[in-house]
Enzyme design. Sequence first.
Site, PDB file in Angstrom:
ATOM      1  N   ASP A  74     -24.560 -17.970  -4.271  1.00 11.28           N
ATOM      2  CA  ASP A  74     -24.261 -19.083  -5.229  1.00 11.28           C
ATOM      3  C   ASP A  74     -23.898 -20.684  -4.459  1.00 11.28           C
ATOM      4  OD1 ASP A  74     -23.107 -19.044  -8.544  1.00 11.28           O
ATOM      5  OD2 ASP A  74     -22.793 -20.637  -7.192  1.00 11.28           O
ATOM      6  N   ASP A 123     -29.082 -21.935  -9.284  1.00 10.55           N
ATOM      7  CA  ASP A 123     -28.264 -22.218  -7.743  1.00 10.55           C
ATOM      8  C   ASP A 123     -28.033 -20.851  -7.453  1.00 10.55           C
ATOM      9  OD1 ASP A 123     -26.040 -21.398  -9.540  1.00 10.55           O
ATOM     10  OD2 ASP A 123     -24.872 -22.981  -8.079  1.00 10.55           O
ATOM     11  N   GLU A 124     -28.206 -19.706  -7.933  1.00 10.99           N
ATOM     12  CA  GLU A 124     -27.753 -18.440  -7.599  1.00 10.99           C
ATOM     13  C   GLU A 124     -28.923 -17.394  -7.271  1.00 10.99           C
ATOM     14  OE1 GLU A 124     -25.550 -16.088 -10.590  1.00 10.99           O
ATOM     15  OE2 GLU A 124     -26.050 -17.938 -12.018  1.00 10.99           O
TER      16      GLU A 124
END
Length: 362
Positions: free
Chosen positions: A13, A119-120
């Site tokens: 993340d 974003d992960e």
Amino acid sequence: MIGRSMRIVAHIDMDAFFAAVEERDTPRFGGLPLAVGADPEGGKGRGVVSTANYKAREYGIHSAMPISTAWRLSEAARRQGKPPVLFLSVDMKKYAEVSQRVMAIIRGFAPVVEEAGIDEAYADLSFAGSYEKTEAVCRDIKQAIRDRERLTASVGIGPNKLIAKIASNEKKPDGLTVVREQEAEAFLEPLPVRKIPGIGPKTEAELAKQGVRLVRDLKRFSREELQEWFGKRGAEFYEMIRGQDDTPIQENYEPKSIGEEETFDQDTLDAIFIGDRLKDLCQEVMQRLSAEGFRQFRTVVVKARFADFETHTRTHTLPQPADSVAALELETWKLLLPFLDRRENPKRKPIRLIGVRVEKLQ
Ligand code: TTP
Ligand code: MG
């Protein structure tokens, strides 16, 4: 259970993602508090904060907070002689591009990657064989993201997605947290129940009424009691608070496809001519594939239309993604060839149109 090999999952993340990208791209922002989101309009703005960097979080600013509240916190900080917050608008196109590059970096280290958000990602690192080796791989992933994107990520490693996800959040920013299978239950016990996916503010409040604040407290209840209380979710909670989760890591294919077709000037069964046209179509498809930001395809579809408009399609999904024109030509030719002979064209009807399409793009 015999021969079931150990599963090791990483959750990666990015730290303060939107804000980190802006800080990276504008050096004069370095070290200052930033909030990316709606226009604060001098305190009258109506939107929310998308994200704040860690400096701005020290002021109490966080994601989903009204931008007007963030503005007030910034003004309060200013009165105390601290730097005011820089408010930036959201540049989604830019973050999506950075995201794609980060995902590509992760894919360079893991055979199966699930993009869980902008974003992960979850990565299946079972192949590493041990937690020590997995940790080394994850340090390499973090370093590659730092070298190539000048951004930091936090990583959690665990026996399943649940533990990996919670672990990645434990030491932010730039953290790495390893929770082995036998440590998973103890790792969860002291955490607030809110950390369990599916337990939001409402459920949290409901549990608090019964004096349940930590995962440990929730373990007092039997599976039946939790089921009675929360229905199907209750049974899931029962498993999760014991560190159990068997949801698979799933590659996310874009449901998108890219295709080209061509109607011939004259209907034909000339294999050399058709092979030539097929080659051109494959080249066009591959050019569009890369132009649209993809590198690989796994499914190939061909279409053949006879002079009388009878139309057929044939599909083949490869065991591994392919990325070359040559591979596409080979696979499409194998699918198309039977339409040139008795196998799929017993009456030897001439062909008027052929098409090539790729799917399961990555
Ligand atoms: P998160 O990973 O939740 O947050 P983050 O990366 O900003 O910070 P952290 O270091 O705690 O991981 O979300 C990723 C991005 O998604 C974030 O940068 C902005 C966007 N986002 C929103 O737009 N609205 C929201 O409410 C949240 C939570 C995130
Ligand atoms: Mg993040």
